[in-house]
Motif scaffolding. Structure first.
Motif, PDB file in Angstrom:
ATOM      1  N   ILE A 229       0.832  -1.208   0.000  1.00 10.37           N
ATOM      2  CA  ILE A 229       0.000   0.000   0.000  1.00 10.37           C
ATOM      3  C   ILE A 229       0.864   1.255   0.000  1.00 10.37           C
ATOM      4  CG2 ILE A 229      -1.584   1.361   1.432  1.00 10.37           C
ATOM      5  CD1 ILE A 229      -2.867  -1.317   2.270  1.00 10.37           C
ATOM      6  N   VAL A 230       1.908   1.273   0.818  1.00 16.54           N
ATOM      7  CA  VAL A 230       2.782   2.443   0.892  1.00 16.54           C
ATOM      8  C   VAL A 230       3.470   2.691  -0.450  1.00 16.54           C
ATOM      9  CG1 VAL A 230       4.909   3.327   1.925  1.00 16.54           C
ATOM     10  CG2 VAL A 230       3.170   2.279   3.378  1.00 16.54           C
ATOM     11  N   ILE A 231       4.013   1.637  -1.053  1.00 16.78           N
ATOM     12  CA  ILE A 231       4.684   1.793  -2.352  1.00 16.78           C
ATOM     13  C   ILE A 231       3.696   2.295  -3.404  1.00 16.78           C
ATOM     14  CG2 ILE A 231       5.901   0.581  -4.196  1.00 16.78           C
ATOM     15  CD1 ILE A 231       6.928  -1.375  -2.058  1.00 16.78           C
ATOM     16  N   THR A 232       2.491   1.732  -3.396  1.00 16.74           N
ATOM     17  CA  THR A 232       1.473   2.138  -4.380  1.00 16.74           C
ATOM     18  C   THR A 232       1.042   3.577  -4.154  1.00 16.74           C
ATOM     19  OG1 THR A 232       0.678  -0.153  -4.400  1.00 16.74           O
ATOM     20  CG2 THR A 232      -0.725   1.498  -5.405  1.00 16.74           C
ATOM     21  N   TRP A 233       0.910   3.993  -2.893  1.00 15.58           N
ATOM     22  CA  TRP A 233       0.491   5.366  -2.587  1.00 15.58           C
ATOM     23  C   TRP A 233       1.533   6.379  -3.065  1.00 15.58           C
ATOM     24  CZ3 TRP A 233      -3.947   7.567  -1.040  1.00 15.58           C
ATOM     25  CH2 TRP A 233      -3.891   8.888  -0.609  1.00 15.58           C
ATOM     26  N   VAL A 234       2.810   6.093  -2.810  1.00 14.56           N
ATOM     27  CA  VAL A 234       3.862   7.000  -3.284  1.00 14.56           C
ATOM     28  C   VAL A 234       3.903   7.022  -4.808  1.00 14.56           C
ATOM     29  CG1 VAL A 234       6.343   7.451  -3.267  1.00 14.56           C
ATOM     30  CG2 VAL A 234       5.206   6.681  -1.175  1.00 14.56           C
ATOM     31  N   SER A 235       3.633   5.894  -5.439  1.00 14.65           N
ATOM     32  CA  SER A 235       3.555   5.860  -6.907  1.00 14.65           C
ATOM     33  C   SER A 235       2.424   6.740  -7.405  1.00 14.65           C
ATOM     34  CB  SER A 235       3.354   4.421  -7.391  1.00 14.65           C
ATOM     35  OG  SER A 235       4.410   3.582  -6.978  1.00 14.65           O
ATOM     36  N   LEU A 236       1.333   6.782  -6.653  1.00 13.73           N
ATOM     37  CA  LEU A 236       0.218   7.662  -7.003  1.00 13.73           C
ATOM     38  C   LEU A 236       0.615   9.128  -6.870  1.00 13.73           C
ATOM     39  CD1 LEU A 236      -2.807   7.933  -7.726  1.00 13.73           C
ATOM     40  CD2 LEU A 236      -3.308   7.819  -5.284  1.00 13.73           C
ATOM     41  N   LEU A 237       1.451   9.439  -5.883  1.00 11.26           N
ATOM     42  CA  LEU A 237       1.873  10.819  -5.666  1.00 11.26           C
ATOM     43  C   LEU A 237       2.937  11.268  -6.663  1.00 11.26           C
ATOM     44  CD1 LEU A 237       2.216  10.868  -1.758  1.00 11.26           C
ATOM     45  CD2 LEU A 237       0.360  11.859  -3.106  1.00 11.26           C
ATOM     46  N   ARG A 238       3.874  10.380  -6.975  1.00 15.67           N
ATOM     47  CA  ARG A 238       5.064  10.790  -7.730  1.00 15.67           C
ATOM     48  C   ARG A 238       5.223  10.085  -9.080  1.00 15.67           C
ATOM     49  NH1 ARG A 238       9.371  12.826  -4.581  1.00 15.67           N
ATOM     50  NH2 ARG A 238       8.535  14.424  -3.175  1.00 15.67           N
TER      51      ARG A 238
END
Length: 476
Positions: A229-238
């Motif tokens: 989830i954390v990796i996917t969320w940062v991918s959504l941001l950046r």
């Protein structure tokens, strides 16, 4: 030819015995990994990262043909390969006397080396009952530190990006399979394993249980979802547009799967980590304040919405909602129990400064000498196992890693992902039994050290360039 004939005969005899199938798989996979370690150590490490999430499923699938054993050689496969490469590093560094250059050293790396020394000494602590217990503790405490060391040596940015993408892919697959276990039940060999292992923590009610997907236990599966989830969320941001679209599609699945695990601490830590990385990802101070206000509002609204969910249809949802709505109510939440275990573990570091031995807080302590008394938090476990010096060193490692992560998160996507992973898994960086997630956490810490060295070299290069420009011209 004689050797090949003898080996072929031995393998043929072994195959006829179903109880030896696990050993045959162990030997076969080990030979492949050892061959890779000689010339392609990166691929061996990556292969281990692929093997660890599915190790539990593989072990359970062998139950119908070869039975079950808690002392399974497949469990020590990955630790053995990591110890092989880690020992090679120790040999060249401390026996062949090839010291670490000051330019390639950091405070975090020095702390890790001190931690390794303390761990090795604690193998021989007689208070843990048996030296076998200490050797078993190596799997849970020394191996993660070697993941950090080996990452510094073998992985670059391209590889770590590829690894994080692979983790997300495995997280999505495991989430689908975990939800299948919740709504459609377990396979026959999985039910057999539940009966054999007596997995009480899995059951929420008589009719419903948590999932464990492909992993060795439900806690490891949940933490793997958290990291995804954390990796996917940062991918959504950046990330790029196509990456953001993919993140939008898989985030609801990952979050729903984590929520249905009915574990409250991962929900709190994941929410906290997502909020922090969202704030840190903002470029300007004003934007960060705005992001902080927005995230606070979103979390409050989400918490309010969760507490109003209808819990009549599922014991898992009821257990989750009641625990989140009443975090300090002992009837609905175990938060106070975990806090007391943490404080008790920290106090043991002061009452027994020499520690109880490396394996005393691991599965090895419970299986080999009946001395296992884990506090379920890595810092307090270190205070119990390694005493006051080990607990202090480990606390400094946590502090230094988080400090470096916050600094690197402000300048790059990789630093932001690592910060999110460290915050979301705080307290569980070195929890025995979570083999795959511990590897990812310490790999992230190792690459964080690589980023720090890279930044240091860039600053040094800039300083040298400035000094060269400032140097007066001298005619000859």
């Amino acid at each position: 030819m004689v050797l090949f004939c003898v080996c072929g005969y031995a393998i043929g005899r072994t195959v006829m015995d179903p109880s030896k199938i696990r050993m045959i798989f162990f030997a076969s996979i080990s030979l492949i990994f050892i061959a890779l370690s000689i010339r392609y150590p990166r691929w061996m490490l990556f292969g281990l990262l692929l093997y660890l999430p599915f190790m539990g499923f593989f072990r359970r699938a062998l139950i119908p043909s070869s039975g079950w054993s808690s002392f399974d050689p497949l469990v020590v496969l990955a630790p053995a390969m990591i110890m092989l490469l880690g020992s090679y590093w120790v040999y060249w560094t401390y026996i062949r006397r090839q010291p670490i250059d000051k330019e390639d050293d950091t405070r975090l790396f020095r702390l890790v080396r001190w931690m390794l020394l303390i761990d090795v000494l604690q193998i021989f602590n007689p208070l843990q009952g048996s030296i076998l217990t200490g050797l078993g503790g190596v799997i849970f405490y020394v191996v993660p530190l070697f993941w950090m060391v080996l990452t510094r040596i073998h992985f670059n940015e391209r590889w770590v990006k590829f690894i994080f993408g692979t983790v997300c892919a495995i997280g999505v697959i495991s989430a689908i399979y975990g939800l299948k276990q919740i709504f459609y039940g377990f396979l026959s060999f999985e039910e057999t394993w539940i009966d054999i292992a007596g997995y009480a923590a899995l059951m929420v009610s008589e009719d419903e249980s948590r999932a464990f997907s492909f992993f060795t236990n439900g806690a490891e599966y949940t933490i793997y979802l958290v990291i995804s989830i954390v990796i996917t969320w940062v991918s959504l941001l950046r990330g790029k547009l196509i990456v953001k679209l993919a993140a939008i599609l898989v985030l609801p699945l990952l979050m729903y799967a984590m929520f249905m695990q009915s574990a409250r601490t991962p929900v709190f830590l994941t929410s906290f980590a997502i909020a922090v990385v969202t704030i840190v990802s903002a470029k300007k101070t004003s934007t960060r304040w705005l992001a902080a206000i927005v995230m606070a509002g979103v979390l409050v609204l989400a918490f309010s919405a969760i507490t109003r969910i209808d819990t009549s249809g599922s014991a898992l949802i009821a257990h989750q909602v009641n625990g989140l709505a009443n975090p300090f109510d002992e009837e609905h939440s175990t938060a106070m129990i975990h806090i007391n275990m943490l404080l008790t573990g920290l106090m043991k570091g002061f009452t027994m400064p020499v520690g109880y031995g490396l394996g005393s807080t691991t599965l090895a302590g419970m299986k080999l000498s009946n001395t296992g008394h884990s506090s379920e938090v890595d810092l307090s476990n270190m205070m119990i196992s390694n005493g006051l010096p080990g607990g202090i060193i480990y606390g400094l490692i946590i502090w230094e890693a988080l400090r470096m992560a916050f600094r690197e998160a402000r300048s790059g996507t990789m630093g932001l992902i690592i910060l999110g992973i460290l915050l979301a898994t705080l307290g569980g960086w070195s929890i025995g039994g979570n083999y795959s997630t511990c590897a990812i956490v310490w790999l992230s810490i190792g690459y964080l050290d690589v980023l720090t060295l890279k930044r240091r070299r860039e600053l040094l290069k800039c300083e040298n360039s400035v000094n060269a420009v400032k140097q007066p011209y001298t005619a000859t």
